[in-house]
Design an enzyme around this catalytic site. Structure first.
Site, PDB file in Angstrom:
ATOM      1  CB  THR A  27       1.551  -3.231  -3.578  1.00  0.00           C
ATOM      2  OG1 THR A  27       2.355  -2.952  -4.720  1.00  0.00           O
ATOM      3  CG2 THR A  27       2.443  -3.519  -2.402  1.00  0.00           C
ATOM      4  CB  CYS A 292       2.760  23.460 -12.536  1.00  0.00           C
ATOM      5  SG  CYS A 292       4.109  24.435 -13.158  1.00  0.00           S
TER       6      CYS A 292
HETATM    7  N1  ASP Z   1       2.753  -1.765  -9.197  1.00  0.00           N
HETATM    8  C1  ASP Z   1       1.782  -1.783  -8.137  1.00  0.00           C
HETATM    9  C2  ASP Z   1       0.428  -1.502  -8.757  1.00  0.00           C
HETATM   10  O1  ASP Z   1       0.140  -0.385  -9.069  1.00  0.00           O
HETATM   11  C3  ASP Z   1       2.117  -0.771  -7.113  1.00  0.00           C
HETATM   12  C4  ASP Z   1       1.128  -0.640  -5.979  1.00  0.00           C
HETATM   13  O2  ASP Z   1       0.142  -1.334  -5.876  1.00  0.00           O
HETATM   14  O3  ASP Z   1       1.363   0.201  -5.127  1.00  0.00           O
HETATM   15  O4  ASP Z   1      -0.346  -2.401  -8.949  1.00  0.00           O
END
Ligand code: ASP
Length: 355
Positions: A27, A292
């Site tokens: 992301t 856990c």
């Molecule tokens: N789906 C994305 C990834 O893991 C989510 C992220 O980057 O936060 O590449």
């Protein structure tokens, strides 16, 4: 394989640390595309447009982008080996490494790298973001800049963090102790069984007693073989004999991370214990890890786990599932004798568990 690298024109002075930042995707590296009306990976050479603060950093910074940016849900052991090889190949040239990675599987990648890079004596800091860098309210900028600051941090010429760690939302965690715990809020990662390596506010407070000692006398050894013939078997009330039998009889299976209840407890049904024993007798290694996040496996503490050690199940103590499965891949990649694998599973190799 040769990779495209480019240097950022920082305000580094003579003898400043040099950092290699490896961009894998996730992301963090996305911007909103008006035409497709969706998030798309941006050309990482344009990073300065999104993080102009990088020009003010006081150390040398080089960026290497993998040929194809990937969502980390598509990460594979071959990528882990590729990352470890890039770090090994650039080890003498740079003082520290930052890996930009999607959050979804970051804890698996950090764990795998901690096993693949034996005797690591330089920082390898993974970070990412919950919001793309191209969004005004993004957490990417802070995570990226602070991860770089931490990677470059030295005391008397020695790196402060000579190990694989995850920096996210003000906390630096040991990589093989971290877990993704949150998919919406910014505090995505936590480490329940090991203290934070650093906490970031106005100053960066390092938790020195818990950071791996600096050992430059040991030379880096790269392991480049991971065995994928492993599985995670999560127990639940009602799991039936057919399911357990079929999983334990998968062709070629070598190891099972068995996610158990509480302090390592399981059902005591005869069929279940017989299946575990038969699998163990066939040479399949069973590693007991708790469902856990906090606390540890104590085989024999309750009657519901007292038979496991006798069967040959190995206690995972306080290891995370992410570290357990990557540790198994790594051990089966280097050992053929399953008794040796069992022995090594029980020992901490690079701070991934406390026994
Ligand atoms: N789906 C994305 C990834 O893991 C989510 C992220 O980057 O936060 O590449």
């Amino acid at each position: 394989m040769t990779y495209k690298t480019f240097k950022i024109n920082t305000s580094s002075k003579d003898k400043a640390a040099s950092v290699l930042m490896i961009y894998t995707g996730g992301t963090l590296g996305m911007v909103y595309d008006n035409r497709s009306k969706s998030l798309v990976p941006f050309d990482f050479e344009q990073i300065l447009v999104n993080v102009p603060e990088m020009e003010r950093l006081s150390f040398e910074l080089t960026i290497l982008a993998l040929p194809e940016a990937i969502d980390s849900s598509n990460i594979k052991p071959t990528h882990w080996v590729e990352l470890a090889q890039i770090i090994r190949d650039n080890f003498t040239e740079y003082d520290a490494f930052v890996v930009l990675h999607g959050t979804d599987t970051m804890a698996y990648t950090a764990s795998a790298l901690s096993f693949l890079l034996e005797n690591l004596s330089k920082p390898v800091i993974l970070t990412g973001a919950q919001l793309p860098i191209g969004i005004a309210r993004t957490d990417a900028r802070e995570n990226l800049i602070t991860a770089l600051e931490i990677a470059s941090a030295q005391i008397d010429g020695r790196p402060i963090i000579p190990e694989v760690a995850i920096y996210f939302n003000s906390f630096l965690l040991r990589g093989n102790r971290a877990k993704k715990k949150e998919s919406s809020q910014f505090n995505a990662f936590r480490s329940e069984n090991y203290p934070n390596l650093a906490e970031v506010g106005v100053t960066i407070e390092y938790n020195h007693p818990y950071i791996k000692p600096f050992r430059p006398d040991l030379s880096l050894a790269l392991h480049d073989n991971l065995d994928e013939n492993v599985v995670i078997l999560k127990l639940f009330p009602g799991i039936n004999e057919k399911i357990v039998h079929n999983i334990l009889n998968i062709e070629g299976l070598k190891g099972v991370v068995m996610e158990t209840f509480g302090a390592g407890n399981t059902m005591t049904d005869e069929w279940f214990l017989n299946e575990l024993k038969a699998a163990n007798d066939r040479g399949i290694v069973i590693f007991n890890v708790s469902q856990c996040d906090g606390g540890k496996v104590l085989q024999g503490h309750y009657q519901t786990s007292s038979k496991l050690s006798k069967i040959g199940v190995v206690s995972g103590s306080d290891i995370t599932t992410e570290a357990a499965i990557t540790k198994m891949m790594y051990l089966f990649g280097r050992e053929t004798n399953h008794e040796k694998v069992k022995f090594l599973l029980e020992q901490p190799i690079c701070g991934e568990m406390t026994v």
